[in-house]
Write a protein that holds these residues in place. Structure first.
Motif: not given
Length: 129
Positions: A3-5, A29-30, A34-39, A59-62
């Motif tokens: 419901h909330d990615p 991914s969205s 991506g922008r939240v991960l950048k911050v 997807k993102f590998r973090v």
């Protein structure tokens, strides 16, 4: 069923940090994630992230650093004026100047420190400390 990615992504990161993992996979991914991960990367909470296209939403590998004690989303997405950051810091962060609020503004997705600097408000998305 997602419901909330963004909430799911923050939960994956928090759970991987608590388990002592070095990296985790965030899917789907969205651009917002991506922008939240950048911050989070700019503030030093994660080592880095790479988008991976898998044909099913991506997807993102973090890569984690072990710096995150807690992270989560803010629901509902409250509107915040530039003069009200102290109120929201005391509500979502354990101490003043410890952790970061992530918000979306007309200047993009930024931390509350940068929002104070440029004197703009926005909508709260997430917190990390």
């Amino acid at each position: 069923m997602l419901h909330d990615p963004l909430s799911d992504a923050m939960s994956v990161i928090r759970n991987a940090e608590r388990a002592g993992k070095n990296d985790c996979m965030v899917r789907p991914s969205s651009k917002l994630i991506g922008r939240v991960l950048k911050v989070m990367h700019e503030m030093g909470y994660i080592r880095g992230f790479q988008p991976i296209e898998d044909g099913r939403g991506g997807k993102f590998r973090v890569q984690l650093t072990g710096q995150i004690n807690d992270c989560g989303v803010v629901k509902p997405r409250y509107s915040v004026r530039s003069q009200e950051f102290e109120k929201w810091e005391s509500r979502f962060l354990p101490a003043q100047d410890f952790g970061v609020l992530i918000l979306t503004t007309t200047k993009g997705v930024i931390s509350h420190f940068k929002a104070k600097e440029i004197g703009t408000g926005g909508k709260l998305l997430a917190y990390v400390y």
